[in-house]
Motif scaffolding. Structure first.
Motif, PDB file in Angstrom:
ATOM      1  N   GLN A  77       0.635  -1.440   0.270  1.00 56.12           N
ATOM      2  CA  GLN A  77      -0.107   0.284   0.403  1.00 56.12           C
ATOM      3  C   GLN A  77       0.874   1.061  -0.264  1.00 56.12           C
ATOM      4  O   GLN A  77       1.860   1.126   0.400  1.00 56.12           O
ATOM      5  N   GLU A  78       0.330   2.188  -0.326  1.00 54.12           N
ATOM      6  CA  GLU A  78       1.384   3.703  -0.487  1.00 54.12           C
ATOM      7  C   GLU A  78       1.808   4.189   0.877  1.00 54.12           C
ATOM      8  O   GLU A  78       3.252   4.541   0.966  1.00 54.12           O
ATOM      9  N   GLY A  79       1.173   3.958   1.665  1.00 55.19           N
ATOM     10  CA  GLY A  79       1.935   3.963   3.499  1.00 55.19           C
ATOM     11  C   GLY A  79       2.731   2.693   3.344  1.00 55.19           C
ATOM     12  O   GLY A  79       4.036   3.699   3.868  1.00 55.19           O
ATOM     13  N   GLU A  80       2.927   1.537   3.296  1.00 56.06           N
ATOM     14  CA  GLU A  80       3.917   0.570   3.822  1.00 56.06           C
ATOM     15  C   GLU A  80       5.257   1.321   2.801  1.00 56.06           C
ATOM     16  O   GLU A  80       6.370   1.761   3.013  1.00 56.06           O
ATOM     17  N   LEU A  81       5.101   1.860   1.350  1.00 51.98           N
ATOM     18  CA  LEU A  81       5.638   2.301   0.324  1.00 51.98           C
ATOM     19  C   LEU A  81       6.298   3.214   0.806  1.00 51.98           C
ATOM     20  O   LEU A  81       8.347   3.344   0.509  1.00 51.98           O
ATOM     21  N   THR A  82       5.743   3.730   1.213  1.00 53.64           N
ATOM     22  CA  THR A  82       6.213   5.573   1.695  1.00 53.64           C
ATOM     23  C   THR A  82       7.473   5.427   3.646  1.00 53.64           C
ATOM     24  O   THR A  82       8.210   6.063   3.247  1.00 53.64           O
ATOM     25  N   ARG A  83       7.077   4.854   4.398  1.00 57.55           N
ATOM     26  CA  ARG A  83       7.757   3.882   5.059  1.00 57.55           C
ATOM     27  C   ARG A  83       8.707   3.595   4.443  1.00 57.55           C
ATOM     28  O   ARG A  83       9.970   3.923   5.172  1.00 57.55           O
ATOM     29  N   LEU A  84       8.988   2.721   3.722  1.00 63.31           N
ATOM     30  CA  LEU A  84       9.642   1.857   3.375  1.00 63.31           C
ATOM     31  C   LEU A  84      11.321   3.516   2.210  1.00 63.31           C
ATOM     32  O   LEU A  84      12.628   3.505   2.474  1.00 63.31           O
ATOM     33  N   ARG A  85      10.261   3.868   1.900  1.00 65.13           N
ATOM     34  CA  ARG A  85      11.427   5.173   0.969  1.00 65.13           C
ATOM     35  C   ARG A  85      12.090   6.442   2.446  1.00 65.13           C
ATOM     36  O   ARG A  85      12.700   6.816   2.281  1.00 65.13           O
ATOM     37  N   VAL A 158      17.120  -3.408   1.187  1.00 64.98           N
ATOM     38  CA  VAL A 158      15.939  -3.406   1.121  1.00 64.98           C
ATOM     39  C   VAL A 158      14.740  -4.460   1.434  1.00 64.98           C
ATOM     40  O   VAL A 158      13.536  -4.413   2.163  1.00 64.98           O
ATOM     41  N   GLU A 159      15.150  -5.276   1.038  1.00 61.33           N
ATOM     42  CA  GLU A 159      14.441  -6.994   1.632  1.00 61.33           C
ATOM     43  C   GLU A 159      14.513  -6.836   3.463  1.00 61.33           C
ATOM     44  O   GLU A 159      13.302  -7.083   3.594  1.00 61.33           O
ATOM     45  N   ASP A 160      15.570  -6.749   3.705  1.00 63.27           N
ATOM     46  CA  ASP A 160      15.848  -6.184   5.902  1.00 63.27           C
ATOM     47  C   ASP A 160      14.617  -5.589   6.295  1.00 63.27           C
ATOM     48  O   ASP A 160      13.668  -6.139   6.756  1.00 63.27           O
ATOM     49  N   LEU A 161      13.986  -4.913   5.184  1.00 65.38           N
ATOM     50  CA  LEU A 161      13.298  -3.498   5.509  1.00 65.38           C
ATOM     51  C   LEU A 161      12.018  -3.998   5.439  1.00 65.38           C
ATOM     52  O   LEU A 161      10.683  -3.288   6.458  1.00 65.38           O
ATOM     53  N   GLN A 162      11.558  -4.709   4.466  1.00 63.86           N
ATOM     54  CA  GLN A 162      10.439  -4.731   4.111  1.00 63.86           C
ATOM     55  C   GLN A 162       9.648  -6.015   5.672  1.00 63.86           C
ATOM     56  O   GLN A 162       8.836  -5.701   5.593  1.00 63.86           O
ATOM     57  N   LYS A 163      10.946  -6.918   5.089  1.00 66.07           N
ATOM     58  CA  LYS A 163      10.866  -7.652   6.601  1.00 66.07           C
ATOM     59  C   LYS A 163      10.347  -7.731   8.104  1.00 66.07           C
ATOM     60  O   LYS A 163       9.164  -7.425   8.284  1.00 66.07           O
ATOM     61  N   GLU A 164      11.118  -6.112   8.437  1.00 69.03           N
ATOM     62  CA  GLU A 164      11.065  -5.508   9.222  1.00 69.03           C
ATOM     63  C   GLU A 164       9.489  -5.295   9.580  1.00 69.03           C
ATOM     64  O   GLU A 164       8.533  -5.169  10.371  1.00 69.03           O
ATOM     65  N   MET A 165       9.437  -4.331   8.296  1.00 68.16           N
ATOM     66  CA  MET A 165       8.076  -3.481   8.222  1.00 68.16           C
ATOM     67  C   MET A 165       6.683  -4.406   8.594  1.00 68.16           C
ATOM     68  O   MET A 165       5.758  -4.161   8.782  1.00 68.16           O
ATOM     69  N   LEU A 166       6.789  -5.629   8.007  1.00 67.59           N
ATOM     70  CA  LEU A 166       5.394  -6.115   7.365  1.00 67.59           C
ATOM     71  C   LEU A 166       5.803  -6.731   8.934  1.00 67.59           C
ATOM     72  O   LEU A 166       4.149  -7.908   9.434  1.00 67.59           O
ATOM     73  N   GLU A 167       6.331  -7.430   9.525  1.00 73.48           N
ATOM     74  CA  GLU A 167       5.988  -7.750  10.906  1.00 73.48           C
ATOM     75  C   GLU A 167       5.787  -7.857  11.861  1.00 73.48           C
ATOM     76  O   GLU A 167       5.836  -7.919  12.938  1.00 73.48           O
ATOM     77  N   GLY A 168       5.922  -6.521  11.567  1.00 73.86           N
ATOM     78  CA  GLY A 168       5.631  -5.495  12.379  1.00 73.86           C
ATOM     79  C   GLY A 168       6.207  -5.054  14.046  1.00 73.86           C
ATOM     80  O   GLY A 168       6.741  -3.847  14.974  1.00 73.86           O
ATOM     81  N   ARG A 169       7.287  -4.719  13.414  1.00 76.70           N
ATOM     82  CA  ARG A 169       8.794  -3.783  13.860  1.00 76.70           C
ATOM     83  C   ARG A 169       9.187  -2.711  13.397  1.00 76.70           C
ATOM     84  O   ARG A 169       9.371  -2.662  12.306  1.00 76.70           O
ATOM     85  N   ALA A 170       9.582  -2.266  14.605  1.00 76.47           N
ATOM     86  CA  ALA A 170      10.256  -0.959  13.810  1.00 76.47           C
ATOM     87  C   ALA A 170      11.610  -0.488  12.928  1.00 76.47           C
ATOM     88  O   ALA A 170      12.298  -1.543  13.129  1.00 76.47           O
ATOM     89  N   MET A 171      11.641   0.083  11.961  1.00 74.80           N
ATOM     90  CA  MET A 171      12.368  -0.793  10.983  1.00 74.80           C
ATOM     91  C   MET A 171      13.773   1.008  11.687  1.00 74.80           C
ATOM     92  O   MET A 171      13.838   1.900  11.591  1.00 74.80           O
ATOM     93  N   GLY A 172      14.876  -0.169  12.509  1.00 78.31           N
ATOM     94  CA  GLY A 172      15.522   0.639  13.427  1.00 78.31           C
ATOM     95  C   GLY A 172      14.979   0.595  14.350  1.00 78.31           C
ATOM     96  O   GLY A 172      15.753  -0.402  15.282  1.00 78.31           O
ATOM     97  N   ASP A 173      14.192   1.642  15.164  1.00 78.36           N
ATOM     98  CA  ASP A 173      14.013   1.498  16.492  1.00 78.36           C
ATOM     99  C   ASP A 173      12.356   2.518  16.851  1.00 78.36           C
ATOM    100  O   ASP A 173      11.867   3.281  15.849  1.00 78.36           O
ATOM    101  N   HIS A 174      12.156   2.382  17.742  1.00 74.74           N
ATOM    102  CA  HIS A 174      10.773   3.204  17.943  1.00 74.74           C
ATOM    103  C   HIS A 174      10.596   4.085  17.696  1.00 74.74           C
ATOM    104  O   HIS A 174       9.865   4.555  16.269  1.00 74.74           O
ATOM    105  N   LYS A 175      11.878   4.969  17.798  1.00 70.21           N
ATOM    106  CA  LYS A 175      11.725   6.491  17.691  1.00 70.21           C
ATOM    107  C   LYS A 175      12.384   6.845  16.142  1.00 70.21           C
ATOM    108  O   LYS A 175      11.631   8.044  16.218  1.00 70.21           O
TER     109      LYS A 175
END
Length: 255
Positions: A77-85, A158-175
């Motif tokens: 979805q657009e929001g998910e793509l935005t987070r990855l970008r 990019v693959e690791d970042l997408q996996k983190e996002m889909l698993e609901g984990r913060a990409m890097g940390d919560h902040k």
């Protein structure tokens, strides 16, 4: 020891510049350009730093990363793509990529910036990365810039970042995740305010409130968090704020 030759950097980049002055400008920090101007060590036309190239490079990287994600992940979805970008174009990420390329060894900077450890500063490395992408674009076109961005800034991560996002984990940390979310959906930045500090020195407890600020001052309160250190309390506040914002977004989508 002197700086390594630009030919060494060009081999690492996989591109030989036809317009060498673009590469030199991309590597020149404003501190050196300012010193040269004050001392008269270089003619006026060489008083060029990489700030304008940064401006262009930021736009080029945003376009290329956005296109790459669009093609890679048609199911998102657009929001998910935005987070990855947001993660891939962030200062933190570009600084990391610049460090891996060892751009600090090639940067041209003033003596004061050199003494303060400028060659290792993540912000300066990120700026240099943006300027370098702009230089590649101006020297050889969009395809050359695309190949560089894909190879060094997108493909390894990019693959690791997408996996983190889909698993609901913060990409890097919560902040970091909260900052990316606010920038992507609401604009502005999170601001953390210490509300309470209690307990003896060996068992301190901190309470922090995170606010959404769009103009540099603390705005709407998003959540509170507690922890045995201020950093931990900030992370907890960010985690709770993210949960609330995402839950509200899901609820709004069902209305």
């Amino acid at each position: 020891m002197g700086q390594p030759s630009l030919e060494t950097l060009e081999r690492a980049l996989g591109h030989r510049f036809g317009q060498q002055h673009l590469l030199v400008q991309a590597l020149t920090h404003s501190s050196l350009a300012h010193e040269q101007h004050l001392t008269g060590e270089a003619p006026a036309e060489l008083h060029q730093d990489n700030e304008q190239l940064e401006f262009l490079g930021d736009a080029v990287i945003g376009l290329l990363v956005g296109e790459s994600l669009f093609r890679r992940f048609p199911q998102l979805q657009e929001g998910e793509l935005t987070r990855l970008r947001a993660a891939l174009v962030s200062r933190k990420h570009l600084g990391h990529v610049g460090a891996k390329l060892r751009l600090g060894r090639y940067m041209r900077m003033g003596k004061g910036e050199e003494r303060s450890g400028g060659r290792k500063k993540a912000a300066l490395l990120a700026n240099c990365m943006e300027a370098l992408v702009a230089a590649l674009y101006l020297d050889a076109g969009l395809e050359t810039a695309r190949a560089f961005v894909e190879r060094h800034a997108v493909e390894p991560y990019v693959e690791d970042l997408q996996k983190e996002m889909l698993e609901g984990r913060a990409m890097g940390d919560h902040k970091s995740a909260l900052q990316e979310y606010l920038q992507a959906y609401k604009g502005g930045q999170p601001v953390y305010i210490l509300k309470k500090e209690s307990g003896p020195d060996h068992r301190k407890k901190f309470t922090v409130e995170v606010h959404h600020s769009a103009n540099g001052s603390a705005g709407m309160a998003l959540a509170r968090g507690t922890g045995t250190s201020r950093k931990k309390a900030e992370q907890e506040a960010a985690r709770r704020a993210l949960e609330k914002l995402r839950a509200a977004a899901v609820e709004a989508s069902h209305d």
